[in-house]
Motif scaffolding. Structure first.
Motif, PDB file in Angstrom:
ATOM      1  N   TYR A  66       0.831  -1.210   0.000  1.00  0.00           N
ATOM      2  CA  TYR A  66       0.000   0.000   0.000  1.00  0.00           C
ATOM      3  C   TYR A  66       0.862   1.255   0.000  1.00  0.00           C
ATOM      4  O   TYR A  66       0.677   2.158  -0.821  1.00  0.00           O
ATOM      5  CB  TYR A  66      -0.931   0.008   1.210  1.00  0.00           C
ATOM      6  N   ARG A  70       1.278   3.859  -3.150  1.00  0.00           N
ATOM      7  CA  ARG A  70       0.723   5.204  -2.978  1.00  0.00           C
ATOM      8  C   ARG A  70       1.797   6.277  -3.100  1.00  0.00           C
ATOM      9  O   ARG A  70       1.609   7.282  -3.798  1.00  0.00           O
ATOM     10  CB  ARG A  70       0.026   5.312  -1.617  1.00  0.00           C
ATOM     11  N   LYS A  76       1.649  10.056  -4.260  1.00  0.00           N
ATOM     12  CA  LYS A  76       0.709  10.690  -3.335  1.00  0.00           C
ATOM     13  C   LYS A  76       1.402  10.915  -1.995  1.00  0.00           C
ATOM     14  O   LYS A  76       2.125  10.058  -1.490  1.00  0.00           O
ATOM     15  CB  LYS A  76      -0.532   9.805  -3.127  1.00  0.00           C
ATOM     16  N   SER A  80      -3.657   9.435   4.224  1.00  0.00           N
ATOM     17  CA  SER A  80      -4.479   8.612   3.338  1.00  0.00           C
ATOM     18  C   SER A  80      -5.958   8.889   3.574  1.00  0.00           C
ATOM     19  O   SER A  80      -6.380   9.160   4.701  1.00  0.00           O
ATOM     20  CB  SER A  80      -4.190   7.127   3.566  1.00  0.00           C
ATOM     21  N   LYS A  84     -11.611   6.624   0.061  1.00  0.00           N
ATOM     22  CA  LYS A  84     -11.201   6.630  -1.342  1.00  0.00           C
ATOM     23  C   LYS A  84      -9.925   5.836  -1.608  1.00  0.00           C
ATOM     24  O   LYS A  84      -9.648   5.496  -2.761  1.00  0.00           O
ATOM     25  CB  LYS A  84     -11.007   8.072  -1.823  1.00  0.00           C
ATOM     26  N   GLU A  85      -9.124   5.584  -0.560  1.00  0.00           N
ATOM     27  CA  GLU A  85      -7.845   4.919  -0.773  1.00  0.00           C
ATOM     28  C   GLU A  85      -7.687   3.657   0.069  1.00  0.00           C
ATOM     29  O   GLU A  85      -7.448   2.566  -0.471  1.00  0.00           O
ATOM     30  CB  GLU A  85      -6.695   5.890  -0.468  1.00  0.00           C
ATOM     31  N   PHE A  89      -8.280  -0.178  -1.430  1.00  0.00           N
ATOM     32  CA  PHE A  89      -7.039  -0.943  -1.569  1.00  0.00           C
ATOM     33  C   PHE A  89      -7.135  -2.266  -0.820  1.00  0.00           C
ATOM     34  O   PHE A  89      -6.775  -3.326  -1.347  1.00  0.00           O
ATOM     35  CB  PHE A  89      -5.862  -0.123  -1.046  1.00  0.00           C
ATOM     36  N   PHE A 143      -5.714   1.051  -9.440  1.00  0.00           N
ATOM     37  CA  PHE A 143      -4.843   1.929  -8.642  1.00  0.00           C
ATOM     38  C   PHE A 143      -4.547   3.230  -9.380  1.00  0.00           C
ATOM     39  O   PHE A 143      -4.406   4.281  -8.762  1.00  0.00           O
ATOM     40  CB  PHE A 143      -3.524   1.218  -8.322  1.00  0.00           C
ATOM     41  N   MET A 146      -7.419   5.341  -8.621  1.00  0.00           N
ATOM     42  CA  MET A 146      -7.596   5.586  -7.189  1.00  0.00           C
ATOM     43  C   MET A 146      -6.551   6.547  -6.635  1.00  0.00           C
ATOM     44  O   MET A 146      -6.846   7.398  -5.800  1.00  0.00           O
ATOM     45  CB  MET A 146      -7.531   4.245  -6.445  1.00  0.00           C
ATOM     46  N   PHE A 147      -5.294   6.435  -7.094  1.00  0.00           N
ATOM     47  CA  PHE A 147      -4.212   7.263  -6.582  1.00  0.00           C
ATOM     48  C   PHE A 147      -3.843   8.390  -7.547  1.00  0.00           C
ATOM     49  O   PHE A 147      -2.775   8.976  -7.423  1.00  0.00           O
ATOM     50  CB  PHE A 147      -2.956   6.408  -6.332  1.00  0.00           C
TER      51      PHE A 147
END
Length: 206
Positions: A66, A70, A76, A80, A84-85, A89, A143, A146-147
């Motif tokens: 993770y 990220r 990022k 966190s 949303k993350e 995940f 991902f 998402m990121f």
């Protein structure tokens, strides 16, 4: 072969290519952590069954996966976002864990009648690895959404990549013109660190 290597080299110097390379490296690290934990718990210590050893191994590997994905792959920073993350995940991780657990359980059940413990351990490790390989591409695409960081960062990375390619291959064809679709604004190429990049990118066209 040379053409393939040249294409791979050029892909690496794009934002998506760099993400894909780093994502692959993170997958190697997380797979190594998972495989080592599974081998140690199931193959050496024989503390748990193949299924529970697999659950433990994948839970341990998810933590470094993770943070590396990220921060290193998608860049990022900061805290966190739980909804949303973190939750998506871990949901994907548990989906992969479920598939690998089913694969390991089936492999262990079949292998008990055909192999001694060492051969059974190799079979269980292979089932774990194969299950996660099935989800590898799908997880990258998810991902990436998402990121995803602000588009200005992608433009800056693209400008730097094009500049690096031009310096390494002077005979390469020039990039798109400034007014063509997909072109990088001049301010990005000239001064990627300037705050005017964001203003130009966000300002509506007249």
């Amino acid at each position: 072969m040379v053409d393939f290597l040249l294409r791979a080299w050029r892909l690496y110097h794009t934002p998506t290519g760099k993400k894909l390379f780093r994502y692959t490296m993170v997958s190697v690290v997380s797979t190594a952590v998972s495989q080592f934990t599974l081998f140690f718990v199931y193959g050496v210590l024989q503390l748990l069954s193949g299924v529970w050893s697999n659950v433990l191994a994948n839970a341990v590997a998810t933590i470094p996966s993770y943070y590396l994905n990220r921060q290193w792959v998608w860049g990022k920073t900061g805290r966190s976002h739980l909804g949303k993350e973190v939750v998506p995940f871990w949901a994907l991780s548990f989906a992969g864990m479920g598939l690998s657990t089913l694969s390991v359980g089936a492999a262990e059940h079949w292998g008990k009648h055909h192999f001694h413990h060492f051969g059974l351990t190799v079979l269980v490790l292979g089932a774990n690895l194969g299950a996660f390989g099935v989800l590898w591409v799908a997880k990258f695409l998810i991902f990436n959404r998402m990121f995803h960081v602000h588009p200005v960062a992608d433009l800056e990375a693209q400008a730097e990549a094009e500049l690096a390619l031009e310096e390494s291959d002077p005979e390469a064809p020039p990039g798109p013109a400034a007014n063509e679709p997909g072109s990088v604004p001049k301010s990005v190429a000239v001064n990627p660190g300037s705050s005017r990049i964001a203003e130009e990118f966000r300002s509506p066209a007249l």
